[in-house]
Motif scaffolding. Structure first.
Motif, PDB file in Angstrom:
ATOM      1  N   ASN A   1       0.882  -1.245  -0.075  1.00 36.21           N
ATOM      2  CA  ASN A   1       0.205  -0.035  -0.059  1.00 36.21           C
ATOM      3  C   ASN A   1       0.927   1.369  -0.031  1.00 36.21           C
ATOM      4  N   ARG A   2       2.231   1.080  -0.149  1.00 39.80           N
ATOM      5  CA  ARG A   2       3.175   2.039  -0.185  1.00 39.80           C
ATOM      6  C   ARG A   2       3.385   2.786  -1.879  1.00 39.80           C
ATOM      7  N   SER A   3       3.039   3.601  -2.020  1.00 37.06           N
ATOM      8  CA  SER A   3       3.404   4.143  -3.246  1.00 37.06           C
ATOM      9  C   SER A   3       4.809   4.256  -3.918  1.00 37.06           C
ATOM     10  N   VAL A   4       5.225   3.612  -4.806  1.00 39.80           N
ATOM     11  CA  VAL A   4       6.642   3.530  -5.216  1.00 39.80           C
ATOM     12  C   VAL A   4       6.461   4.449  -6.491  1.00 39.80           C
ATOM     13  N   TYR A   5       5.665   4.748  -7.301  1.00 36.18           N
ATOM     14  CA  TYR A   5       5.457   5.514  -8.293  1.00 36.18           C
ATOM     15  C   TYR A   5       4.083   5.882  -8.941  1.00 36.18           C
ATOM     16  N   THR A   6       3.693   7.076  -8.782  1.00 35.20           N
ATOM     17  CA  THR A   6       2.235   7.338  -9.027  1.00 35.20           C
ATOM     18  C   THR A   6       2.464   8.459 -10.034  1.00 35.20           C
ATOM     19  N   PRO A   7       1.879   8.182 -11.265  1.00 35.41           N
ATOM     20  CA  PRO A   7       2.274   8.836 -12.565  1.00 35.41           C
ATOM     21  C   PRO A   7       1.496  10.337 -12.471  1.00 35.41           C
ATOM     22  N   GLU A   8       2.390  11.279 -12.925  1.00 33.15           N
ATOM     23  CA  GLU A   8       1.874  12.637 -12.908  1.00 33.15           C
ATOM     24  C   GLU A   8       0.971  12.688 -14.211  1.00 33.15           C
ATOM     25  N   TYR A   9       1.212  12.103 -15.258  1.00 28.94           N
ATOM     26  CA  TYR A   9       0.318  12.465 -16.570  1.00 28.94           C
ATOM     27  C   TYR A   9      -0.406  11.213 -17.087  1.00 28.94           C
ATOM     28  N   ALA A  10       0.053   9.909 -16.821  1.00 29.77           N
ATOM     29  CA  ALA A  10      -0.739   8.896 -17.197  1.00 29.77           C
ATOM     30  C   ALA A  10      -1.625   8.421 -16.046  1.00 29.77           C
ATOM     31  N   SER A  11      -2.660   7.980 -16.685  1.00 32.12           N
ATOM     32  CA  SER A  11      -3.733   7.442 -15.747  1.00 32.12           C
ATOM     33  C   SER A  11      -4.123   5.955 -15.638  1.00 32.12           C
ATOM     34  N   GLY A  12      -3.238   5.314 -16.528  1.00 25.84           N
ATOM     35  CA  GLY A  12      -3.635   3.765 -16.659  1.00 25.84           C
ATOM     36  C   GLY A  12      -2.579   2.931 -15.728  1.00 25.84           C
TER      37      GLY A  12
ATOM     38  N   TRP B   1      -8.104  -1.552 -22.035  1.00 27.63           N
ATOM     39  CA  TRP B   1      -8.162  -1.568 -23.632  1.00 27.63           C
ATOM     40  C   TRP B   1      -9.640  -0.413 -23.544  1.00 27.63           C
ATOM     41  N   GLN B   2     -10.194   0.013 -24.614  1.00 27.19           N
ATOM     42  CA  GLN B   2     -11.123   0.709 -24.865  1.00 27.19           C
ATOM     43  C   GLN B   2     -12.370   0.115 -24.552  1.00 27.19           C
ATOM     44  N   GLY B   3     -13.125   0.994 -23.764  1.00 28.41           N
ATOM     45  CA  GLY B   3     -14.385   0.696 -23.169  1.00 28.41           C
ATOM     46  C   GLY B   3     -14.369  -0.118 -21.868  1.00 28.41           C
ATOM     47  N   ALA B   4     -13.184  -0.383 -21.215  1.00 32.13           N
ATOM     48  CA  ALA B   4     -12.988  -1.371 -20.135  1.00 32.13           C
ATOM     49  C   ALA B   4     -13.369  -0.243 -18.875  1.00 32.13           C
ATOM     50  N   ASP B   5     -14.238  -0.705 -17.914  1.00 33.58           N
ATOM     51  CA  ASP B   5     -14.760  -0.162 -16.873  1.00 33.58           C
ATOM     52  C   ASP B   5     -14.563  -0.898 -15.619  1.00 33.58           C
ATOM     53  N   GLY B   6     -13.638  -0.482 -14.680  1.00 34.10           N
ATOM     54  CA  GLY B   6     -13.297  -1.301 -13.196  1.00 34.10           C
ATOM     55  C   GLY B   6     -12.413  -2.524 -13.765  1.00 34.10           C
ATOM     56  N   ILE B   7     -11.580  -2.454 -14.783  1.00 33.60           N
ATOM     57  CA  ILE B   7     -10.576  -3.657 -15.050  1.00 33.60           C
ATOM     58  C   ILE B   7      -9.268  -3.229 -14.324  1.00 33.60           C
TER      59      ILE B   7
ATOM     60  N   GLY C   1      -4.461  -4.279 -25.431  1.00 32.87           N
ATOM     61  CA  GLY C   1      -6.213  -4.763 -25.741  1.00 32.87           C
ATOM     62  C   GLY C   1      -6.667  -3.620 -26.634  1.00 32.87           C
ATOM     63  N   VAL C   2      -7.614  -4.030 -27.429  1.00 33.13           N
ATOM     64  CA  VAL C   2      -8.232  -2.854 -28.315  1.00 33.13           C
ATOM     65  C   VAL C   2      -9.647  -2.720 -28.022  1.00 33.13           C
ATOM     66  N   ASN C   3     -10.523  -3.548 -28.102  1.00 29.58           N
ATOM     67  CA  ASN C   3     -11.736  -3.686 -27.559  1.00 29.58           C
ATOM     68  C   ASN C   3     -12.256  -4.397 -26.722  1.00 29.58           C
TER      69      ASN C   3
ATOM     70  N   GLY D   1      -0.957   0.015 -21.899  1.00 31.48           N
ATOM     71  CA  GLY D   1      -2.138   0.824 -22.302  1.00 31.48           C
ATOM     72  C   GLY D   1      -1.770   2.339 -22.718  1.00 31.48           C
ATOM     73  N   ASP D   2      -0.582   2.435 -23.125  1.00 30.17           N
ATOM     74  CA  ASP D   2      -0.065   3.701 -23.550  1.00 30.17           C
ATOM     75  C   ASP D   2      -0.943   4.479 -24.667  1.00 30.17           C
ATOM     76  N   TYR D   3      -1.559   3.792 -25.559  1.00 26.49           N
ATOM     77  CA  TYR D   3      -2.103   4.310 -26.484  1.00 26.49           C
ATOM     78  C   TYR D   3      -3.486   4.951 -25.919  1.00 26.49           C
ATOM     79  N   LEU D   4      -4.028   4.583 -24.919  1.00 30.61           N
ATOM     80  CA  LEU D   4      -5.336   5.021 -24.544  1.00 30.61           C
ATOM     81  C   LEU D   4      -5.029   6.333 -23.716  1.00 30.61           C
TER      82      LEU D   4
END
Length: 214
Positions: free
Chosen positions: A31-42, A62-68, A164-166, A186-189
């Motif tokens: 539960n200790r943050s080692v790296y929290t992205p500043e710009y990426a969300s994935g 992937w596109q359309g993923a929710d809670g994965i 993943g795409v869809n 998931g960089d492309y997202l």
């Protein structure tokens, strides 16, 4: 004299057992943050107090993923996988990587670790000089839907980088069956160029050079 010797042996055994127990952990410990992205969300990287291992979590890959959430536990320094962990496990840093996208190769190249790539998808369409110079020794495993799993298995990869795409990659069930660890990238997202680029830190983590990625 004999009693003293026995006490010394018991003490040594107790210390050894304590050292072994110290290698174990629970999932909630990470539960200790080692790296929290500043710009990426994935993705994010978490660790535990006194542990070298890390937990890399990729969210909605992937596109359309929710809670994965797709998790990769990187076990280092002889530490055991936390009890109850059901994600992918990478034992130590990945020395042999199969990259299913050319962007994965570019990010590894940026941190000087493209030499770890032993397999790709569509080598004729990859312009990286190092990959082309080693094309006779790099396996082209084909494209999703027509992957040469026999070749992929012969490459003995420590990790396969997927996207993943869809939905989830069609390779996932077979990789699970073969026992080959994988990680979604998931960089492309990401919505910004900096967000896309920050995934380089995630790939740097799996090869043990996070500071270079940062």
């Amino acid at each position: 004299m004999k009693i003293g010797k026995n006490l010394s042996l018991l003490l040594l055994l107790a210390l050894t057992l304590a050292g072994c127990n110290n290698k174990s952990s629970k999932l909630t410990d990470f539960n200790r943050s080692v790296y929290t992205p500043e710009y990426a969300s994935g993705f994010d990287i978490q660790g535990a107090e006194g542990r070298q291992s890390v937990l890399l979590t990729v969210t909605n890959p992937w596109q359309g993923a929710d809670g994965i959430a797709a998790q990769l536990f990187i076990a280092r320094d002889g530490e055991t996988v936390p009890e109850g962990f059901e994600g992918q496990v990478l034992e130590g840093d990945a020395a042999r990587i199969v990259a299913m996208s050319s962007t994965h190769i570019a990010m590894l190249d940026a941190v000087g670790e493209v030499g770890r790539v032993v397999g790709v998808s569509g080598i004729d369409y990859i312009s990286n000089p190092d990959v082309q110079a080693r094309r006779e020794s790099i396996g082209d495993v084909g494209y999703e839907g027509n992957v040469n799993y026999e070749l992929l298995l012969s490459l003995d990869p420590d990790l396969v980088l997927l996207y993943g795409v869809n939905g989830a990659s069609g390779m996932e069930p077979k990789l699970r069956e073969l026992g080959i660890p994988f990680m979604y990238v998931g960089d492309y997202l990401e919505e910004s160029p900096l967000g896309k680029a920050e995934w380089m830190v995630a790939l740097s983590e799996v090869v043990g050079c996070r500071s270079e990625g940062e």
